[in-house]
Design an enzyme around this catalytic site. Sequence first.
Site, PDB file in Angstrom:
ATOM      1  CG  HIS A   1      -0.345  -8.874   4.121  1.00 48.30           C
ATOM      2  ND1 HIS A   1      -0.790  -7.561   4.130  1.00 48.30           N
ATOM      3  CD2 HIS A   1       0.684  -8.911   3.221  1.00 48.30           C
ATOM      4  CE1 HIS A   1      -0.065  -6.850   3.286  1.00 48.30           C
ATOM      5  NE2 HIS A   1       0.822  -7.642   2.715  1.00 48.30           N
TER       6      HIS A   1
ATOM      7  CG  ASP B   1       4.906 -15.147   2.026  1.00 48.58           C
ATOM      8  OD1 ASP B   1       5.704 -14.362   1.488  1.00 48.58           O
ATOM      9  OD2 ASP B   1       4.314 -14.909   3.099  1.00 48.58           O
TER      10      ASP B   1
ATOM     11  NE  ARG C   1      -1.410  -5.120  -1.352  1.00 50.68           N
ATOM     12  CZ  ARG C   1      -0.466  -5.076  -0.415  1.00 50.68           C
ATOM     13  NH1 ARG C   1       0.624  -5.818  -0.545  1.00 50.68           N
ATOM     14  NH2 ARG C   1      -0.610  -4.340   0.684  1.00 50.68           N
TER      15      ARG C   1
ATOM     16  CD  GLN D   1      -0.239  -9.503  -1.361  1.00 54.03           C
ATOM     17  OE1 GLN D   1       0.527  -8.617  -1.042  1.00 54.03           O
ATOM     18  NE2 GLN D   1      -0.475  -9.807  -2.621  1.00 54.03           N
TER      19      GLN D   1
ATOM     20  NE  ARG E   1       3.821  -4.140   5.819  1.00 54.24           N
ATOM     21  CZ  ARG E   1       4.185  -4.677   4.653  1.00 54.24           C
ATOM     22  NH1 ARG E   1       5.458  -4.709   4.315  1.00 54.24           N
ATOM     23  NH2 ARG E   1       3.288  -5.155   3.816  1.00 54.24           N
TER      24      ARG E   1
ATOM     25  CB  CYS F   1       2.260 -11.604  -1.266  1.00 57.43           C
ATOM     26  SG  CYS F   1       3.572 -12.192  -0.160  1.00 57.43           S
TER      27      CYS F   1
HETATM   28  N1  NVA Z   1       5.079 -13.259   5.019  1.00 55.75           N
HETATM   29  C1  NVA Z   1       5.767 -12.091   4.540  1.00 55.75           C
HETATM   30  C2  NVA Z   1       4.870 -11.254   3.708  1.00 55.75           C
HETATM   31  C3  NVA Z   1       5.500 -10.026   3.112  1.00 55.75           C
HETATM   32  C4  NVA Z   1       4.563  -9.184   2.337  1.00 55.75           C
HETATM   33  C5  NVA Z   1       6.295 -11.302   5.715  1.00 55.75           C
HETATM   34  O1  NVA Z   1       5.562 -11.135   6.698  1.00 55.75           O
HETATM   35  O2  NVA Z   1       7.439 -10.880   5.670  1.00 55.75           O
HETATM   36  N1   CP Z   2       3.276  -7.838  -0.554  1.00 56.49           N
HETATM   37  C1   CP Z   2       3.597  -6.807   0.240  1.00 56.49           C
HETATM   38  O1   CP Z   2       2.909  -6.504   1.241  1.00 56.49           O
HETATM   39  O2   CP Z   2       4.703  -6.139  -0.149  1.00 56.49           O
HETATM   40  P1   CP Z   2       5.497  -5.043   0.699  1.00 56.49           P
HETATM   41  O3   CP Z   2       6.115  -5.744   1.878  1.00 56.49           O
HETATM   42  O4   CP Z   2       6.514  -4.520  -0.254  1.00 56.49           O
HETATM   43  O5   CP Z   2       4.532  -3.987   1.161  1.00 56.49           O
END
Ligand code: NVA
Ligand code: CP
Length: 311
Positions: free
Chosen positions: A136, A227, A296, A139, A109, A268
């Site tokens: 992502h 989101d 997930r 997801q 990540r 998500c």
């Molecule tokens: N758009 C959000 C998704 C989190 C799972 C982020 O990147 O923070």
């Molecule tokens: N939806 C998602 O990716 O959650 P986290 O940021 O908790 O991994």
Amino acid sequence: MTVRHFLDIRDFSRDELLALLAEAKRRKAARAGKPKGAVDDDAPLAGHSLAMIFEKPSTRTRTSFDAGMRQLGGHTLVFNSSDIQIGRGETIADTARVLSRMVDAIMIRTHGHERIEELAEHASVPVINGLTDLSHPCQILADLQTLEEHKGTTEGQVIAWVGDCANVTRSWIEAATILGCPFRIGAPKGYQPEEDIIRWAKENGGDLFITEDPAEAVRGADCVMTDSWISMHHAPEEADRRIADLGPYQVNAALMAEAAEDAIFMHCLPAHRGEEATDEVLDGPQSVIFDEAENRLHAQKAVLLHVLKGL
Ligand code: NVA
Ligand code: CP
């Protein structure tokens, strides 16, 4: 032998995506009645290891890959970037080369998408995208599984996306285009998807509709999604402006009433309750957010089997 990475939804065909979903569904069904820590009967990844690098926080991605890998019979090594030398400037390329000598796959990540591309270029083991600023994909597999569970199929489902368009939206546009789901976006100017993904969707036959009117986007939809308005890659000083600009795009009971009567609501997570969606919607009868979170786990297991076993 070609290394199978999992970097973006657009790298997969319709049949490949459906095969991943079918495996996720099989894995979920096979767990019925088992303790969460039990290993799947076939233990297909016994002896395999997954290194996970987190340059941003995570609850669902971290837990689902960790639990999923163990259920498949394998094990994990979990690093925050400050735990390893990447946090002190060791290059992504050298990290890729070193980890490739010791583990069977790497999940990361990270920030800029170019970081995962560089990791994949220099790794000799599969690399999995656990979220970048741009996309992502993991997801979206869980979302598709949830959609199929609640609507019977992903085929032809009309998806409405409301609010900020960021990494999750981009991966959803890719999935909707490949699977033939009409995708309607309600977002103000400045928060709509980038031109390149709009162009890609159009060139690939996507049914993409973008409006500044949230009610128009949601009208008659089978699934409403949103989101967080402040993603992890957004600067904290942007928060006040984003909340003000996106206020009219909150998913509340009035907006949900525009959707089909049997529409579902997905997010998500993590949610910023009272911002992008109200408690009434998040906890309401149309919400499937915790099925989505659970999926997930099952979807990640399908991804692991794809990259490591060629599913
Ligand atoms: N758009 C959000 C998704 C989190 C799972 C982020 O990147 O923070
Ligand atoms: N939806 C998602 O990716 O959650 P986290 O940021 O908790 O991994």
